[in-house]
Design an enzyme around this catalytic site. Structure first.
Site, PDB file in Angstrom:
ATOM      1  N   HIS A   1      -2.745   2.253  -1.004  1.00 10.43           N
ATOM      2  CA  HIS A   1      -3.547   3.443  -0.673  1.00 10.43           C
ATOM      3  C   HIS A   1      -4.307   3.928  -1.911  1.00 10.43           C
ATOM      4  O   HIS A   1      -5.482   4.275  -1.830  1.00 10.43           O
ATOM      5  CB  HIS A   1      -2.652   4.564  -0.130  1.00 10.43           C
ATOM      6  CG  HIS A   1      -2.336   4.415   1.323  1.00 10.43           C
ATOM      7  ND1 HIS A   1      -1.314   3.631   1.795  1.00 10.43           N
ATOM      8  CD2 HIS A   1      -2.935   4.936   2.420  1.00 10.43           C
ATOM      9  CE1 HIS A   1      -1.285   3.680   3.109  1.00 10.43           C
ATOM     10  NE2 HIS A   1      -2.259   4.464   3.527  1.00 10.43           N
TER      11      HIS A   1
ATOM     12  N   ARG B   1      13.292   0.519   2.171  1.00 11.14           N
ATOM     13  CA  ARG B   1      12.284   1.446   2.696  1.00 11.14           C
ATOM     14  C   ARG B   1      11.466   2.031   1.547  1.00 11.14           C
ATOM     15  O   ARG B   1      10.237   2.120   1.619  1.00 11.14           O
ATOM     16  CB  ARG B   1      12.981   2.557   3.493  1.00 11.14           C
ATOM     17  CG  ARG B   1      12.033   3.482   4.193  1.00 11.14           C
ATOM     18  CD  ARG B   1      12.709   4.410   5.171  1.00 11.14           C
ATOM     19  NE  ARG B   1      13.103   3.725   6.386  1.00 11.14           N
ATOM     20  CZ  ARG B   1      14.321   3.747   6.899  1.00 11.14           C
ATOM     21  NH1 ARG B   1      15.277   4.406   6.298  1.00 11.14           N
ATOM     22  NH2 ARG B   1      14.588   3.097   8.016  1.00 11.14           N
TER      23      ARG B   1
ATOM     24  N   ASN C   1       0.622   2.313  13.004  1.00 15.07           N
ATOM     25  CA  ASN C   1      -0.208   1.183  12.587  1.00 15.07           C
ATOM     26  C   ASN C   1       0.657  -0.078  12.711  1.00 15.07           C
ATOM     27  O   ASN C   1       1.334  -0.468  11.758  1.00 15.07           O
ATOM     28  CB  ASN C   1      -0.657   1.430  11.146  1.00 15.07           C
ATOM     29  CG  ASN C   1      -1.580   0.352  10.619  1.00 15.07           C
ATOM     30  OD1 ASN C   1      -1.627  -0.753  11.154  1.00 15.07           O
ATOM     31  ND2 ASN C   1      -2.302   0.656   9.569  1.00 15.07           N
ATOM     32  N   ILE C   2       0.638  -0.675  13.875  1.00 14.81           N
ATOM     33  CA  ILE C   2       1.568  -1.781  14.149  1.00 14.81           C
ATOM     34  C   ILE C   2       1.257  -3.023  13.306  1.00 14.81           C
ATOM     35  O   ILE C   2       2.194  -3.648  12.787  1.00 14.81           O
ATOM     36  CB  ILE C   2       1.604  -2.102  15.664  1.00 14.81           C
ATOM     37  CG1 ILE C   2       2.223  -0.923  16.421  1.00 14.81           C
ATOM     38  CG2 ILE C   2       2.385  -3.379  15.956  1.00 14.81           C
ATOM     39  CD1 ILE C   2       3.643  -0.586  16.064  1.00 14.81           C
ATOM     40  N   PRO C   3      -0.023  -3.417  13.096  1.00 19.56           N
ATOM     41  CA  PRO C   3      -0.242  -4.597  12.243  1.00 19.56           C
ATOM     42  C   PRO C   3       0.394  -4.445  10.858  1.00 19.56           C
ATOM     43  O   PRO C   3       1.074  -5.358  10.384  1.00 19.56           O
ATOM     44  CB  PRO C   3      -1.766  -4.706  12.161  1.00 19.56           C
ATOM     45  CG  PRO C   3      -2.264  -4.054  13.409  1.00 19.56           C
ATOM     46  CD  PRO C   3      -1.292  -2.955  13.704  1.00 19.56           C
ATOM     47  N   VAL C   4       0.216  -3.270  10.230  1.00 22.61           N
ATOM     48  CA  VAL C   4       0.797  -3.065   8.894  1.00 22.61           C
ATOM     49  C   VAL C   4       2.320  -2.982   8.983  1.00 22.61           C
ATOM     50  O   VAL C   4       3.038  -3.575   8.176  1.00 22.61           O
ATOM     51  CB  VAL C   4       0.209  -1.794   8.224  1.00 22.61           C
ATOM     52  CG1 VAL C   4       0.977  -1.434   6.961  1.00 22.61           C
ATOM     53  CG2 VAL C   4      -1.253  -2.020   7.881  1.00 22.61           C
TER      54      VAL C   4
ATOM     55  N   TYR D   1      10.386  -5.753   4.127  1.00 23.82           N
ATOM     56  CA  TYR D   1      11.594  -4.978   4.404  1.00 23.82           C
ATOM     57  C   TYR D   1      12.781  -5.884   4.726  1.00 23.82           C
ATOM     58  O   TYR D   1      13.815  -5.825   4.047  1.00 23.82           O
ATOM     59  CB  TYR D   1      11.299  -4.023   5.558  1.00 23.82           C
ATOM     60  CG  TYR D   1      12.419  -3.074   5.906  1.00 23.82           C
ATOM     61  CD1 TYR D   1      12.635  -1.921   5.167  1.00 23.82           C
ATOM     62  CD2 TYR D   1      13.244  -3.326   6.999  1.00 23.82           C
ATOM     63  CE1 TYR D   1      13.650  -1.041   5.502  1.00 23.82           C
ATOM     64  CE2 TYR D   1      14.262  -2.444   7.341  1.00 23.82           C
ATOM     65  CZ  TYR D   1      14.454  -1.305   6.589  1.00 23.82           C
ATOM     66  OH  TYR D   1      15.467  -0.430   6.927  1.00 23.82           O
TER      67      TYR D   1
ATOM     68  N   ASN E   1       5.251   3.381  14.291  1.00 25.62           N
ATOM     69  CA  ASN E   1       4.465   3.222  15.524  1.00 25.62           C
ATOM     70  C   ASN E   1       2.967   3.435  15.420  1.00 25.62           C
ATOM     71  O   ASN E   1       2.256   3.108  16.360  1.00 25.62           O
ATOM     72  CB  ASN E   1       5.019   4.166  16.610  1.00 25.62           C
ATOM     73  CG  ASN E   1       6.396   3.750  17.021  1.00 25.62           C
ATOM     74  OD1 ASN E   1       6.569   2.762  17.729  1.00 25.62           O
ATOM     75  ND2 ASN E   1       7.409   4.449  16.539  1.00 25.62           N
TER      76      ASN E   1
HETATM   77  C1  COA Z   1       9.748   0.893   5.871  1.00 25.25           C
HETATM   78  C2  COA Z   1       9.653   0.492   7.312  1.00 25.25           C
HETATM   79  C3  COA Z   1       9.256  -0.972   7.430  1.00 25.25           C
HETATM   80  C4  COA Z   1      11.020   0.727   7.919  1.00 25.25           C
HETATM   81  O1  COA Z   1      10.997   0.370   9.268  1.00 25.25           O
HETATM   82  P1  COA Z   1      12.171   0.815  10.266  1.00 25.25           P
HETATM   83  O2  COA Z   1      11.760   0.363  11.604  1.00 25.25           O
HETATM   84  O3  COA Z   1      12.449   2.259  10.055  1.00 25.25           O
HETATM   85  O4  COA Z   1      13.421   0.008   9.739  1.00 25.25           O
HETATM   86  P2  COA Z   1      14.836  -0.202  10.457  1.00 25.25           P
HETATM   87  O5  COA Z   1      15.906   0.015   9.448  1.00 25.25           O
HETATM   88  O6  COA Z   1      14.894   0.584  11.717  1.00 25.25           O
HETATM   89  O7  COA Z   1      14.877  -1.779  10.795  1.00 25.25           O
HETATM   90  C5  COA Z   1      13.776  -2.421  11.276  1.00 25.25           C
HETATM   91  C6  COA Z   1      14.095  -3.866  11.590  1.00 25.25           C
HETATM   92  O8  COA Z   1      14.845  -4.466  10.555  1.00 25.25           O
HETATM   93  C7  COA Z   1      15.965  -5.117  11.132  1.00 25.25           C
HETATM   94  N1  COA Z   1      17.091  -5.116  10.196  1.00 25.25           N
HETATM   95  C8  COA Z   1      17.820  -4.071   9.805  1.00 25.25           C
HETATM   96  N2  COA Z   1      18.799  -4.492   8.968  1.00 25.25           N
HETATM   97  C9  COA Z   1      18.671  -5.811   8.853  1.00 25.25           C
HETATM   98  C10 COA Z   1      19.383  -6.828   8.136  1.00 25.25           C
HETATM   99  N3  COA Z   1      20.429  -6.532   7.387  1.00 25.25           N
HETATM  100  N4  COA Z   1      18.953  -8.084   8.224  1.00 25.25           N
HETATM  101  C11 COA Z   1      17.886  -8.400   8.977  1.00 25.25           C
HETATM  102  N5  COA Z   1      17.204  -7.514   9.696  1.00 25.25           N
HETATM  103  C12 COA Z   1      17.572  -6.227   9.626  1.00 25.25           C
HETATM  104  C13 COA Z   1      16.275  -4.297  12.357  1.00 25.25           C
HETATM  105  O9  COA Z   1      16.992  -5.055  13.298  1.00 25.25           O
HETATM  106  C14 COA Z   1      14.914  -4.019  12.863  1.00 25.25           C
HETATM  107  O10 COA Z   1      14.390  -5.156  13.525  1.00 25.25           O
HETATM  108  P3  COA Z   1      13.462  -5.044  14.827  1.00 25.25           P
HETATM  109  O11 COA Z   1      12.266  -4.228  14.411  1.00 25.25           O
HETATM  110  O12 COA Z   1      13.128  -6.462  15.131  1.00 25.25           O
HETATM  111  O13 COA Z   1      14.301  -4.361  15.845  1.00 25.25           O
HETATM  112  C15 COA Z   1       8.608   1.386   8.092  1.00 25.25           C
HETATM  113  O14 COA Z   1       8.905   2.721   7.923  1.00 25.25           O
HETATM  114  C16 COA Z   1       7.204   1.117   7.629  1.00 25.25           C
HETATM  115  O15 COA Z   1       6.545   0.255   8.135  1.00 25.25           O
HETATM  116  N6  COA Z   1       6.731   1.911   6.656  1.00 25.25           N
HETATM  117  C17 COA Z   1       5.453   1.709   5.992  1.00 25.25           C
HETATM  118  C18 COA Z   1       4.348   2.049   6.897  1.00 25.25           C
HETATM  119  C19 COA Z   1       3.058   2.100   6.183  1.00 25.25           C
HETATM  120  O16 COA Z   1       2.961   2.206   5.007  1.00 25.25           O
HETATM  121  N7  COA Z   1       2.015   2.031   6.934  1.00 25.25           N
HETATM  122  C20 COA Z   1       0.716   2.129   6.380  1.00 25.25           C
HETATM  123  C21 COA Z   1      -0.156   2.578   7.429  1.00 25.25           C
HETATM  124  S1  COA Z   1      -1.715   3.036   6.822  1.00 25.25           S
END
Ligand code: COA
Length: 493
Positions: free
Chosen positions: A420, A409, A383-386, A395, A381
């Site tokens: 980073h 993940r 950083n939504i663009p990333v 993912y 939540n």
């Molecule tokens: C790793 C990461 C992407 C995981 O996200 P998450 O939301 O916890 O992952 P989830 O397992 O809950 O699933 C997310 C999505 O994948 C979908 N999904 C899960 N299993 C799936 C499958 N088998 N097939 C297709 N889609 C699937 C889910 O439906 C969900 O979709 P939705 O968002 O449209 O509802 C997240 O933690 C992330 O973005 N991390 C990196 C952040 C980062 O480095 N930011 C830098 C900021 S400086």
């Protein structure tokens, strides 16, 4: 700051407790029954008692008989969880007042101790060593070459004059060069400053993510086009084009690509949602915030963070752990404040200003990460663009290919850790992997915090990792940079 709802809610709470008593359930009801029994059959509150004498306002409930002098009833103290009381707005206001007061004291103490350290000229020198040499802006201008290259690869692929394999190879070469070329310049060109280099590398990282998305979406469009051609030969108009939206390959224009390059998103789409007009007042407010908060951040860094960091070097040199922890906690306050301001400045002011100018409709740049009760929720939540890019281009494709969610993940955090480190180590010209380790540590940290803490405790744990984790990384980098550059005898140790 006034507590308008407090009295109302405690009044509501009392009423609620009485009505539950009348409802006949729970301890409150039992207490009412006990009171009625003690008062006897004639004085119960249920209508068979002697009529209460109405007071002069006609309020029968406020009569002056001895039986109506009851002022106690069965009830819990407000801080007991059984009381059901949850309005702590006043206490939140108290926290804010205390925060302002304690920071005002710190601010004064800092001013008395160091005088005014804010120096705008010093900021300029952090970006430019030589006023006649501008390597970082030049690097950013050169990035257009890679944009044009990606565009022409896509044009050839759309026209069918290039096979998918050759296209993939060229895209990979283009993307790898996007990462390697600025890194090489930053490492070899002595006229580039760490700040200028970090800025250029961040711009190239954003370009890498955007062109990766551009390639993916155009590939999906080609696959979709091939499928629909096979399904119904000759039936050209898809649902999108029927609504007057751009369809593949009409999107392959410089105008469309450059709109995406400047738009505040990392995920390409053929038809972005657009806002109907530019709201001038909204735009001016965001521009004002951009200017104000950047000055504030620079001022706070120079006045508050730099002296604290400088004072931390000796405890680090002496390996005086209690002093190191004291310095870490001291640095945590300005660091966290600056990070919060940075969050608002970037995700609300800057991205909204750009979006407003470009009439880009999707303004969900952040969600309520401050309520995060788990580390995962924070990363989903803040950083939504990333996050959107990670989900759409990394993912989900990994999960669809049969990898476990845990693997996917870990893969995302590995890529994030790499970027980073990329934007920190190369500008500083030292490879210490603190940022990489910090990002990779998020996977086990999320697991541990999720296991041990829930609800408010989980939220506090997330805040604590943010407040303490960041200054730790800052101190590590600054300490190593200092040792590397100013203590030649220990450099590289
Ligand atoms: C790793 C990461 C992407 C995981 O996200 P998450 O939301 O916890 O992952 P989830 O397992 O809950 O699933 C997310 C999505 O994948 C979908 N999904 C899960 N299993 C799936 C499958 N088998 N097939 C297709 N889609 C699937 C889910 O439906 C969900 O979709 P939705 O968002 O449209 O509802 C997240 O933690 C992330 O973005 N991390 C990196 C952040 C980062 O480095 N930011 C830098 C900021 S400086």
């Amino acid at each position: 700051m006034g507590d308008r709802s407090g009295a109302g809610s405690s009044r509501r709470r009392r009423t609620g407790s009485r009505s539950s008593g009348q409802g006949g359930g729970g301890p409150a009801a039992a207490a009412e029954d006990v009171r009625d029994a003690i008062a006897g059959p004639d004085v119960g509150a249920r209508g068979d008692a002697p009529a209460l004498v109405p007071d002069k306002d006609g309020d029968a409930g406020v009569s002056s008989g001895p039986l109506d002098l009851r002022c106690h009833r069965l009830q819990d103290s407000l801080f007991s969880s059984n009381s059901g009381f949850s309005n702590y707005r006043g206490i939140l206001n108290w926290c804010v007042v205390m925060l302002i007061l304690s920071n005002a004291r710190l601010f004064l103490e800092n001013l008395i101790k160091y005088g005014i350290l804010v120096d705008p000229i010093q900021v300029v020198s952090m970006f430019l060593k030589d006023p006649y040499s501008w390597p970082a802006p030049c690097l950013i201008i050169v990035a257009n070459v890679f944009i044009v290259a990606a565009f022409h690869i896509e044009k050839c692929l759309a026209a069918g004059t290039m096979t998918e394999q050759v296209g993939l190879l060229l895209h990979v070469a283009n993307l790898v060069t996007i990462l390697c070329f600025p890194a090489a310049v930053a490492l070899l060109d002595k006229s580039i400053t760490p700040m200028g280099s970090a800025l250029a590398l961040t711009a190239y990282t954003i370009l890498f993510l955007k062109l990766f998305s551009y390639r993916d979406v155009n590939l999906w469009c080609r696959q979709h086009r091939a499928k629909s051609k096979a399904a119904s030969a000759g039936k050209k108009a898809s649902g999108d084009s029927a609504q007057g939206a751009v369809s593949y390959p009409d999107n392959l224009t410089y105008r469309d690509l450059y709109y995406f390059i400047f738009a505040p998103t990392l995920c390409y789409e053929l038809n972005f949602p657009r806002s109907p007009r530019i709201r001038k007042r909204f735009l001016l407010r965001r521009l004002f915030e951009m200017l104000f908060f950047i000055q504030l951040q620079v001022g706070l860094v120079q006045q508050w963070m730099v002296p604290t960091i400088q004072n931390s070097m000796k405890p680090f040199r002496d390996m005086d752990y209690s002093r190191i922890i004291e310095r870490l906690l001291k640095l945590a306050v300005p660091n966290h404040l600056i990070w919060l301001i940075f969050f608002y400045w970037l995700f609300h002011s800057c991205l909204n200003a750009v979006a407003e100018l470009m009439q880009f409709g999707d303004r969900e740049f952040y969600r309520d990460w401050w309520n995060a009760e788990s580390v995962n929720y924070f990363w989903q939540n803040w950083n939504i663009p990333v996050h959107k890019w990670c989900l759409r281009h990394f993912y989900k494709p990994l999960v669809r290919r049969g990898n476990s969610k845990w693997m996917a993940r870990t893969g995302v955090f590995l890529a994030s850790a790499f970027f980073h480190e990329y934007v920190l180590s190369i500008p500083l010209r030292m490879f210490r992997l603190w940022a990489f380790t910090a990002m990779m540590a998020q996977v086990p940290l999320a697991w541990i915090v999720g296991r041990i803490f829930q609800g408010n405790y989980g939220n506090a744990a997330v805040w604590l990792t943010l407040i303490i984790g960041q200054p730790m990384a800052v101190l590590m980098y600054v300490h190593d940079y200092y040792v590397f550059n100013y203590e030649p005898s220990t450099a590289g140790a």
